[in-house]
Design an enzyme around this catalytic site. Structure first.
Site, PDB file in Angstrom:
ATOM      1  N   ARG A  63     -45.750  42.234  22.358  1.00 16.04           N
ATOM      2  CA  ARG A  63     -46.224  42.362  23.683  1.00 16.04           C
ATOM      3  C   ARG A  63     -46.545  43.958  23.964  1.00 16.04           C
ATOM      4  NH1 ARG A  63     -47.713  37.893  23.025  1.00 16.04           N
ATOM      5  NH2 ARG A  63     -46.771  36.222  24.048  1.00 16.04           N
ATOM      6  N   SER A 123     -45.547  24.687  23.447  1.00 13.71           N
ATOM      7  CA  SER A 123     -46.190  26.100  23.733  1.00 13.71           C
ATOM      8  C   SER A 123     -45.919  26.956  22.362  1.00 13.71           C
ATOM      9  CB  SER A 123     -45.621  26.731  24.963  1.00 13.71           C
ATOM     10  OG  SER A 123     -45.915  27.957  25.074  1.00 13.71           O
ATOM     11  N   ASP A 175     -42.501  37.076  29.084  1.00 17.72           N
ATOM     12  CA  ASP A 175     -43.731  37.654  28.807  1.00 17.72           C
ATOM     13  C   ASP A 175     -44.216  38.655  29.951  1.00 17.72           C
ATOM     14  OD1 ASP A 175     -43.641  37.235  25.970  1.00 17.72           O
ATOM     15  OD2 ASP A 175     -45.120  35.711  26.235  1.00 17.72           O
ATOM     16  N   ASP A 196     -55.467  28.063  29.863  1.00 15.73           N
ATOM     17  CA  ASP A 196     -54.915  28.987  31.000  1.00 15.73           C
ATOM     18  C   ASP A 196     -55.613  30.120  31.235  1.00 15.73           C
ATOM     19  OD1 ASP A 196     -53.007  27.122  30.612  1.00 15.73           O
ATOM     20  OD2 ASP A 196     -51.058  28.386  30.728  1.00 15.73           O
TER      21      ASP A 196
END
Length: 398
Positions: free
Chosen positions: A95, A176, A124, A15
């Site tokens: 994050r 994922s 996210d 990605d």
């Protein structure tokens, strides 16, 4: 406002590799690929080489492990943070530090835009962008998944082949996942059906409880002002301590979680997590608080934990209300000093002993044997006063 340079949060996967090339073509400006080391197992030389080969002007890999544990994980565990009663916030806590470093790099490198590879369905995107906006609202934010047409793996692979971006030849991981020092998460694939049991081969950090040793492991953990500082008498730095807890927990099948959670964007999502060290740490910390915190302080603090945890999960780490709550949590931790003894056994972490110089536990008052410090006759008046409103209600009903 024209874009002069972009800092991309880059992992080296399909990605973000496609996003790197796509940004360079779409905006015709230099792209800095930034990767954050928060404890995931990664070949950083390969990440650097792939980033440069894919067209980055520069690849910056920031080692954030120490800061992540010290300034994000430990503060959250001082507060006993837990989302919806189960999730120890492993992804959520990583994050804000990733976003903070990305903003710092953008300012250092003279970039006026930042980009990430989070999709428009997940949490996210919110966490990253709330971080950017809280720290430098002048930066442009580019979130390709919300507006480009490469909206499937088939299209991403085709773009990668067209631009000579290497694609792993191994079978695609059906899940994922996100990994850092605190945990690893799994979503997607067969897990999208909440009835399906996770496959044993999926797990990376822990053995199954069934395959854990038949003999328990005992450990002692020391705390100072709510922070873990030593295991079995050996003082360790934050990264070393959490790493050791991960090993101990993983060997004993501790820290697996399978849950359906409520995402901030509104949908429910099934996730499977491994948080071996974090699970042990939270159990030990909560147990030490039982003898070091006043009853009413503990009650008030616990009432704030759901709100505190929700702020982390939803991405508001840098919000003023979060700072206020953190100060409150930390104030409660000044007396949380001492040692907890734990038994680790087949997926269980059982506190079996605790001691502290700040202990509020009084054996003289609590004993079932004869004592000279507590007059049991006082309890009658205490009960009658506390039942007064109940008595009045009963009289009214009659």
């Amino acid at each position: 406002m024209s874009i002069n340079k972009i800092v991309l949060a880059y992992s080296g996967g399909l990605d973000t590799s496609v996003i790197l090339k796509w940004l360079a073509e779409e905006y015709e400006c230099p792209i800095i690929a930034y990767a954050a080391d928060v404890g995931q197992h990664e070949d950083w030389d390969a990440v650097r080489e792939k980033g440069m080969a894919t067209g980055a002007e520069k690849v910056i890999i920031s080692d954030l492990r120490e800061e992540y544990v010290r300034d994000y994980i430990f503060p959250a565990f001082r507060a006993n943070a837990i989302y919806e009663g189960s999730y120890l916030l492993g992804t959520s806590l990583a994050r804000p530090i990733i976003a903070k470093e990305q903003v710092r790099i953008a300012e250092q490198e003279g970039a006026n835009a930042v980009s990430h590879g989070a999709t428009g369905k997940g949490n996210d995107q919110v966490r990253f962008e709330l971080g950017y906006l809280a720290l430098n609202p002048k930066l442009q934010i580019i979130a390709p998944w919300r507006f480009w047409d490469l909206n499937s793996r088939k299209k991403l692979v085709a773009f990668a082949k067209e631009h000579n971006i290497p694609i792993p030849t191994t079978k695609k991981n059906p899940y994922s996942s996100d990994e850092n020092l605190l945990h690893i998460s799994f979503e997607g694939g067969i897990l999208e059906d909440p009835w399906n049991e996770p496959e044993e081969g999926m797990f990376k950090l822990s053995v199954s409880p069934e395959n854990a040793p038949d003999v328990p492991t005992y450990i002692e953990m020391d705390f100072e002002q709510g922070n873990p500082v030593a295991i079995n008498g050996e003082r360790l730095g934050p990264v070393e301590l959490l790493t050791k807890l991960n090993t101990l927990g993983g060997e004993n099948g501790i820290g697996r979680l399978d849950m359906v959670e409520n995402r901030f964007v509104g949908m429910k999502s099934r996730g499977v997590y491994e948080t071996p060290g974090g699970f042990i740490l939270r159990e030990a910390h909560r147990d030490l608080e039982t003898i070091t915190l006043d009853r009413e302080i503990l009650r008030i603090r616990d009432s704030l934990v759901p709100e505190y945890s929700k702020l982390i999960y939803n991405g508001f780490w840098f919000a003023p209300e979060m700072a206020l709550l953190q100060k409150t949590m930390d104030e409660s931790q000044k007396t949380v000093n001492g040692t907890v003894r734990l038994k680790l056994y087949k997926g269980n972490c059982i506190p079996v002993g605790r001691k502290s110089d700040n202990s509020l536990y009084s054996e003289a008052h609590a004993t079932f044997e004869e004592d000279a410090v507590y007059d049991q006759a006082d309890a009658g008046g205490f009960i009658r006063l506390n039942s007064l409103r109940l008595q009045i209600q009963a009289l009214n009903r009659k």
